[in-house]
Design an enzyme around this catalytic site. Structure first.
Site, PDB file in Angstrom:
ATOM      1  NE  ARG A 188      -2.623   0.298   3.600  1.00 59.10           N
ATOM      2  CZ  ARG A 188      -3.439   0.704   4.568  1.00 59.10           C
ATOM      3  NH1 ARG A 188      -4.738   0.730   4.379  1.00 59.10           N
ATOM      4  NH2 ARG A 188      -2.974   1.100   5.722  1.00 59.10           N
ATOM      5  CB  THR A 200      -2.547   7.015  -2.951  1.00 57.31           C
ATOM      6  OG1 THR A 200      -1.796   5.784  -3.051  1.00 57.31           O
ATOM      7  CG2 THR A 200      -1.715   8.153  -3.523  1.00 57.31           C
ATOM      8  CG  ASP A 220       2.496  -2.363   9.088  1.00 58.03           C
ATOM      9  OD1 ASP A 220       2.777  -3.539   8.745  1.00 58.03           O
ATOM     10  OD2 ASP A 220       2.501  -1.420   8.293  1.00 58.03           O
ATOM     11  CG  ASP A 263       6.133  -2.595  10.085  1.00 60.00           C
ATOM     12  OD1 ASP A 263       6.928  -2.980   9.206  1.00 60.00           O
ATOM     13  OD2 ASP A 263       5.648  -1.446  10.116  1.00 60.00           O
TER      14      ASP A 263
HETATM   15  C1  PRP Z   1      -1.103  -4.416   4.711  1.00 61.60           C
HETATM   16  C2  PRP Z   1      -1.900  -5.677   4.924  1.00 61.60           C
HETATM   17  C3  PRP Z   1      -2.759  -5.731   3.679  1.00 61.60           C
HETATM   18  C4  PRP Z   1      -3.042  -4.280   3.410  1.00 61.60           C
HETATM   19  C5  PRP Z   1      -4.432  -3.975   3.867  1.00 61.60           C
HETATM   20  O1  PRP Z   1      -0.055  -4.648   3.853  1.00 61.60           O
HETATM   21  O2  PRP Z   1      -1.126  -6.830   5.104  1.00 61.60           O
HETATM   22  O3  PRP Z   1      -2.113  -6.320   2.565  1.00 61.60           O
HETATM   23  O4  PRP Z   1      -2.084  -3.529   4.180  1.00 61.60           O
HETATM   24  O5  PRP Z   1      -4.796  -2.678   3.546  1.00 61.60           O
HETATM   25  P1  PRP Z   1      -5.932  -2.335   2.478  1.00 61.60           P
HETATM   26  O6  PRP Z   1      -7.088  -3.212   2.780  1.00 61.60           O
HETATM   27  O7  PRP Z   1      -6.213  -0.877   2.766  1.00 61.60           O
HETATM   28  O8  PRP Z   1      -5.369  -2.535   1.108  1.00 61.60           O
HETATM   29  P2  PRP Z   1       0.992  -3.502   3.398  1.00 61.60           P
HETATM   30  O9  PRP Z   1       0.533  -2.876   2.129  1.00 61.60           O
HETATM   31  O10 PRP Z   1       1.263  -2.589   4.547  1.00 61.60           O
HETATM   32  O11 PRP Z   1       2.264  -4.332   3.003  1.00 61.60           O
HETATM   33  P3  PRP Z   1       3.232  -5.269   3.897  1.00 61.60           P
HETATM   34  O12 PRP Z   1       2.462  -6.558   4.177  1.00 61.60           O
HETATM   35  O13 PRP Z   1       4.376  -5.501   2.999  1.00 61.60           O
HETATM   36  O14 PRP Z   1       3.591  -4.555   5.160  1.00 61.60           O
HETATM   37  N1  URA Z   2      -2.489  -2.800   7.139  1.00 62.00           N
HETATM   38  C1  URA Z   2      -2.082  -3.226   8.360  1.00 62.00           C
HETATM   39  O1  URA Z   2      -1.096  -3.967   8.460  1.00 62.00           O
HETATM   40  N2  URA Z   2      -2.770  -2.829   9.433  1.00 62.00           N
HETATM   41  C2  URA Z   2      -3.847  -2.042   9.352  1.00 62.00           C
HETATM   42  O2  URA Z   2      -4.437  -1.707  10.395  1.00 62.00           O
HETATM   43  C3  URA Z   2      -4.253  -1.592   8.087  1.00 62.00           C
HETATM   44  C4  URA Z   2      -3.556  -2.006   6.983  1.00 62.00           C
END
Ligand code: PRP
Ligand code: URA
Length: 227
Positions: A121, A125, A217, A220
């Site tokens: 994400r 945006t 997150d 993380d």
């Molecule tokens: C997080 C999570 C989802 C997404 C959810 O991933 O694991 O994939 O955000 O958000 P959304 O429903 O608004 O799309 P992130 O994009 O932070 O990537 P990561 O797993 O690499 O940390």
């Molecule tokens: N992605 C995450 O990992 N946590 C949230 O709360 C939203 C998006």
């Protein structure tokens, strides 16, 4: 709004009227989810508990797998007994955080095939950017279960579902831990044929797209990349 509650064999389910959401209210899932929400939970414990909760959620997500029967010899008799039929099912992880669920699901079904979608994400945006895709052949003939702990705006899940359908997948379920109402509505509107299985429906998104109360997150917390 008061949501209708349906009692299932394994646990009770809450269904939003305009969505395909099932909340799995098994006590072990709810207990483990609290551990995941706790900011004091270490990275090692987070990973372990995520694996355990994925296993239990996976039982719900696979409850309607088709069974045939095969003939086997028990030590005492020959007989026909239930056996999974059809092509091996396929788990698809939305990286990174989906990989944290994958281990528990492979404990449950070690012979499953695995696909990966890399989505990240954009922090401003909130739109997902795809950086990777690999999946086994024959998606159209397999039950596909898409995995991501978090359903926030729904952008990532919708992008992954679009991609899987473009690659031929027809029977898809989406399994997550924590869902926001906004994400459930968005996914249900874009992909009404896709059941969503979650451990909790949380209150709302905050101004930067994080789920409240949530668990932070997920990526993380699985990989210890912050704090
Ligand atoms: C997080 C999570 C989802 C997404 C959810 O991933 O694991 O994939 O955000 O958000 P959304 O429903 O608004 O799309 P992130 O994009 O932070 O990537 P990561 O797993 O690499 O940390
Ligand atoms: N992605 C995450 O990992 N946590 C949230 O709360 C939203 C998006």
């Amino acid at each position: 709004m008061q949501l209708p509650i349906r009692r299932g064999r394994f646990e009770s389910c809450r269904l939003m009227p305009t969505s395909n959401l099932t909340i799995v209210q098994h006590p072990l899932i709810q207990h483990k989810l609290t551990i995941l929400r706790d900011r004091e939970t270490s990275t090692a414990q987070f990973r372990q508990v995520l694996r355990e909760i994925a296993f239990i959620l996976g039982c719900e997500a696979t409850r309607d797998l088709a069974l045939g029967d095969i003939e086997i010899d028990t030590p005492l008799e020959t007989g026909r007994f239930p056996y999974l039929e059809g092509k091996k099912l396929c788990f698809v992880s939305i990286m990174r955080a989906g990989n944290g669920l994958l281990d528990g699901l492979l404990d449950l079904i070690p012979s499953a095939r695995v696909g990966h979608v890399g989505l990240e994400r954009n922090e401003e945006t909130l739109q997902p950017r795809q950086y990777y895709f690999k999946a086994p052949d024959g998606l159209g003939t397999r039950q596909v279960i898409l995995l991501d702990p978090m359903l926030a705006t729904g952008g990532s899940a919708i992008a992954a579902l679009d991609l899987l359908k473009e690659k031929g997948a027809r029977r898809i379920k989406f399994m997550c831990l924590v869902a926001a109402p906004e994400g459930v509505q968005a996914v249900s509107a874009a992909h009404p044929d896709v059941p969503i299985i979650a451990a909790a429906l949380d209150r709302e998104l905050n101004e930067i797209g994080y789920i409240l109360p949530g668990l932070g997150d997920a990526g993380d917390r699985v990989y210890g990349t912050k704090g």
